[in-house]
Design a protein around this motif. Structure first.
Motif, PDB file in Angstrom:
ATOM      1  N   ASP A  91       0.917  -1.127  -0.037  1.00  0.00           N
ATOM      2  CA  ASP A  91       0.036  -0.111   0.045  1.00  0.00           C
ATOM      3  C   ASP A  91       0.872   1.223  -0.117  1.00  0.00           C
ATOM      4  OD1 ASP A  91      -2.571  -1.421  -0.083  1.00  0.00           O
ATOM      5  OD2 ASP A  91      -2.626  -1.331   2.166  1.00  0.00           O
ATOM      6  N   GLU A  92       0.593   2.218  -0.556  1.00  0.00           N
ATOM      7  CA  GLU A  92       1.377   3.380  -0.887  1.00  0.00           C
ATOM      8  C   GLU A  92       0.721   4.615   0.032  1.00  0.00           C
ATOM      9  OE1 GLU A  92       1.671   4.543  -4.687  1.00  0.00           O
ATOM     10  OE2 GLU A  92       2.661   2.770  -5.321  1.00  0.00           O
ATOM     11  N   THR A  93      -0.314   4.585   0.581  1.00  0.00           N
ATOM     12  CA  THR A  93      -1.014   5.473   1.505  1.00  0.00           C
ATOM     13  C   THR A  93      -1.528   4.952   2.807  1.00  0.00           C
ATOM     14  OG1 THR A  93      -3.098   5.642   0.603  1.00  0.00           O
ATOM     15  CG2 THR A  93      -1.356   7.285  -0.407  1.00  0.00           C
ATOM     16  N   ARG A  94      -1.588   5.684   3.810  1.00  0.00           N
ATOM     17  CA  ARG A  94      -1.975   5.403   5.027  1.00  0.00           C
ATOM     18  C   ARG A  94      -2.249   6.583   5.998  1.00  0.00           C
ATOM     19  NH1 ARG A  94      -3.995   1.125   8.220  1.00  0.00           N
ATOM     20  NH2 ARG A  94      -2.436  -0.236   6.963  1.00  0.00           N
ATOM     21  N   ARG A  95      -3.591   6.661   6.395  1.00  0.00           N
ATOM     22  CA  ARG A  95      -3.895   8.096   7.138  1.00  0.00           C
ATOM     23  C   ARG A  95      -3.559   9.385   6.330  1.00  0.00           C
ATOM     24  NH1 ARG A  95      -1.275   5.953  12.957  1.00  0.00           N
ATOM     25  NH2 ARG A  95      -3.041   4.268  13.517  1.00  0.00           N
ATOM     26  N   GLY A  96      -3.871   9.217   5.003  1.00  0.00           N
ATOM     27  CA  GLY A  96      -3.718  10.240   4.047  1.00  0.00           C
ATOM     28  C   GLY A  96      -2.122  10.642   3.722  1.00  0.00           C
ATOM     29  N   ARG A  97      -1.195  10.059   4.430  1.00  0.00           N
ATOM     30  CA  ARG A  97       0.195  10.078   4.134  1.00  0.00           C
ATOM     31  C   ARG A  97       0.920   8.829   3.224  1.00  0.00           C
ATOM     32  NH1 ARG A  97       2.990  12.604   9.443  1.00  0.00           N
ATOM     33  NH2 ARG A  97       1.581  14.472   9.720  1.00  0.00           N
ATOM     34  N   PRO A  98       2.079   9.141   2.647  1.00  0.00           N
ATOM     35  CA  PRO A  98       2.639   7.957   2.236  1.00  0.00           C
ATOM     36  C   PRO A  98       2.863   7.028   3.021  1.00  0.00           C
ATOM     37  CG  PRO A  98       3.546  10.131   1.390  1.00  0.00           C
ATOM     38  CD  PRO A  98       2.624  10.339   2.537  1.00  0.00           C
ATOM     39  N   THR A  99       3.050   5.780   2.833  1.00  0.00           N
ATOM     40  CA  THR A  99       3.466   4.876   3.678  1.00  0.00           C
ATOM     41  C   THR A  99       4.876   4.794   4.210  1.00  0.00           C
ATOM     42  OG1 THR A  99       3.504   3.172   1.991  1.00  0.00           O
ATOM     43  CG2 THR A  99       1.364   3.079   3.340  1.00  0.00           C
ATOM     44  N   VAL A 100       5.125   4.145   5.185  1.00  0.00           N
ATOM     45  CA  VAL A 100       6.681   4.182   5.935  1.00  0.00           C
ATOM     46  C   VAL A 100       7.604   3.620   4.719  1.00  0.00           C
ATOM     47  CG1 VAL A 100       8.117   3.422   7.538  1.00  0.00           C
ATOM     48  CG2 VAL A 100       5.755   4.161   8.174  1.00  0.00           C
ATOM     49  N   HIS A 101       7.173   2.418   4.146  1.00  0.00           N
ATOM     50  CA  HIS A 101       8.329   1.825   3.101  1.00  0.00           C
ATOM     51  C   HIS A 101       8.192   2.813   1.749  1.00  0.00           C
ATOM     52  CE1 HIS A 101       4.259   0.016   1.704  1.00  0.00           C
ATOM     53  NE2 HIS A 101       4.993   0.260   0.548  1.00  0.00           N
ATOM     54  N   LYS A 102       7.181   3.491   1.521  1.00  0.00           N
ATOM     55  CA  LYS A 102       7.186   4.289   0.345  1.00  0.00           C
ATOM     56  C   LYS A 102       8.132   5.280   0.454  1.00  0.00           C
ATOM     57  CE  LYS A 102       5.426   5.737  -3.532  1.00  0.00           C
ATOM     58  NZ  LYS A 102       5.422   4.987  -4.827  1.00  0.00           N
ATOM     59  N   LEU A 103       8.213   6.060   1.741  1.00  0.00           N
ATOM     60  CA  LEU A 103       9.082   6.947   1.903  1.00  0.00           C
ATOM     61  C   LEU A 103      10.638   6.674   2.326  1.00  0.00           C
ATOM     62  CD1 LEU A 103       6.828   9.316   4.283  1.00  0.00           C
ATOM     63  CD2 LEU A 103       7.562   9.972   1.866  1.00  0.00           C
ATOM     64  N   TRP A 104      10.788   5.479   2.930  1.00  0.00           N
ATOM     65  CA  TRP A 104      12.200   5.221   3.551  1.00  0.00           C
ATOM     66  C   TRP A 104      12.769   3.855   2.999  1.00  0.00           C
ATOM     67  CZ3 TRP A 104       8.711   7.657   6.891  1.00  0.00           C
ATOM     68  CH2 TRP A 104       9.231   9.023   7.496  1.00  0.00           C
ATOM     69  N   GLY A 105      11.901   3.114   2.127  1.00  0.00           N
ATOM     70  CA  GLY A 105      12.197   1.735   1.511  1.00  0.00           C
ATOM     71  C   GLY A 105      11.878   0.552   2.666  1.00  0.00           C
ATOM     72  N   ILE A 106      11.638  -0.424   2.088  1.00  0.00           N
ATOM     73  CA  ILE A 106      11.226  -1.591   2.626  1.00  0.00           C
ATOM     74  C   ILE A 106      12.116  -2.241   3.766  1.00  0.00           C
ATOM     75  CG2 ILE A 106      10.988  -4.166   2.538  1.00  0.00           C
ATOM     76  CD1 ILE A 106       9.741  -3.441  -0.156  1.00  0.00           C
ATOM     77  N   ASN A 107      13.541  -2.053   3.625  1.00  0.00           N
ATOM     78  CA  ASN A 107      14.254  -2.345   4.837  1.00  0.00           C
ATOM     79  C   ASN A 107      14.232  -1.428   6.037  1.00  0.00           C
ATOM     80  OD1 ASN A 107      15.308  -4.151   3.066  1.00  0.00           O
ATOM     81  ND2 ASN A 107      17.240  -3.245   2.467  1.00  0.00           N
ATOM     82  N   MET A 108      14.192  -0.136   5.882  1.00  0.00           N
ATOM     83  CA  MET A 108      14.008   0.791   6.956  1.00  0.00           C
ATOM     84  C   MET A 108      12.782   0.670   7.447  1.00  0.00           C
ATOM     85  SD  MET A 108      15.763   2.675   9.033  1.00  0.00           S
ATOM     86  CE  MET A 108      17.159   2.975   7.853  1.00  0.00           C
ATOM     87  N   ALA A 109      11.646   0.254   6.823  1.00  0.00           N
ATOM     88  CA  ALA A 109      10.269   0.232   7.190  1.00  0.00           C
ATOM     89  C   ALA A 109      10.276  -1.014   8.226  1.00  0.00           C
ATOM     90  CB  ALA A 109       9.258  -0.024   6.229  1.00  0.00           C
TER      91      ALA A 109
END
Length: 341
Positions: A91-109
């Motif tokens: 998923d690319e959005t959560r609570r109206g914001r980009p998801t964690v992995h979308k912003l920081w990448g899967i490893n950091m998420a």
């Protein structure tokens, strides 16, 4: 309005929870890890689960302030699960914001989720209760976390299958959403009382409310106003998500209607524009699938089932003494199946 006072108390308790939660996940080095971990908590959310912890402690005659750190632990577990769920669902959005992995990448998420999970147990260690109660709180939250993972694993397995049964769906959702709600209510009761009947009644309330919460979400996905919902109606059909509604339909539809439904179900996951598919055509096909679900009474079945769970949940609270806290729990349960988004 009926729920105004309840919403006010939820907000008041959310402020207390947030204060302690951000003490546990401050802005510190490595900055990228803590920024990622703080992303969903900072995005808001109603803090319903920690509200349940604090209110359950109060409803059994206990001091809700002693339940504050366990309430934070439950909220951290919830946010950890969202981070990892979004990775699995891409998923690319959560609570109206980009998801964690979308912003920081899967490893950091993944690391951010792991940090939230570990911080939950740090929160438990800070609970203002004796060692015996602290151990029981830990056991309750660990068991809920195990069930949450089991439910999520079942949900992932369902993605590979064409159909699931009602029984399979209920087992999955009991773990994925019911377990943490049960833990929230039970932990609050453990903090507030030694009365095992009270603890058991609140645990049953939480399990039923958690399951009903998800079933009602699935109903709203098909019947809610799109603007209020914040996403296209029928998103679950687009993605091919197995719900109680879909399981009921599969168990009752004739072969022709099953085939008609399956031609649409899961066909429009992801970015349809990138595949040259016109959004209006998607909506038309999804609406046809929704009409099939209506024709077999599957949406009405799920809505009625959710309301039945809420009635059973609130019935289990009648053993508790009457109080504002007990009334808040009853109102919260009622709101879950009366909300329109």
């Amino acid at each position: 309005m009926k729920y105004d006072a309840l919403f006010k108390r939820i907000k008041e308790k959310a402020k207390l929870v947030d204060e302690k939660m951000f003490e546990l996940i401050p802005e510190k080095e490595p900055a990228v890890l803590y920024e990622a971990a703080r992303h969903y908590p900072l995005a808001g959310g109603k803090r319903v689960r920690p509200f349940v912890v604090l209110t359950a402690a109060e409803a059994v005659g206990g001091d809700p302030s002693k339940a504050l750190y366990p309430a934070v632990a439950i909220e951290l577990i919830h946010n950890y699960s969202l981070v990892h769920d979004d990775i699995m669902d891409m998923d690319e959005t959560r609570r109206g914001r980009p998801t964690v992995h979308k912003l920081w990448g899967i490893n950091m998420a993944i690391l951010a989720g792991d940090l939230l999970f570990s911080k939950a147990f740090e929160a438990i260690s800070g609970a203002d209760v004796d060692a015996e109660k602290k151990a029981r709180i830990l056991e309750t939250i660990v068991r809920a976390s195990n069930e949450l993972c089991e439910g999520q694993a079942m949900d992932l397995e369902f993605e590979k299958r064409e159909t699931v049964t009602i029984e399979e769906y209920m087992r999955m959702i009991s773990g994925k959403t019911g377990a943490l709600f049960e833990a929230a209510a039970k932990v609050g009761a453990i903090v507030g009382t030694e009365n095992e009947e009270y603890i058991g009644s609140l645990a049953r309330w939480g399990r039923n409310v958690g399951i009903a919460f998800q079933i009602w979400d699935d109903v709203l996905d098909l019947i809610a106003d799109e603007k209020k919902l914040g996403k296209p109606v029928g998103s679950d059909i687009r993605k091919g998500k197995k719900t109680l509604i879909v399981a009921h339909f599969f168990e009752r539809a004739d072969e022709r209607d099953r085939e008609r439904f399956l031609r649409v179900f899961g066909k429009f996951a992801g970015d349809v524009r990138g595949r040259g598919i016109i959004e209006e055509d998607v909506k038309a096909e999804v609406m046809e699938a929704i009409e099939l679900l209506k024709a077999y009474g599957s949406i009405d079945y799920a809505a009625s089932y959710a309301k039945k769970l809420i009635r059973e949940a609130n019935e289990s609270l009648k053993i508790l003494p009457e109080s504002e806290a007990r009334k808040d729990l009853e109102l919260l349960a009622e709101f879950i199946v009366e909300r329109d988004h």
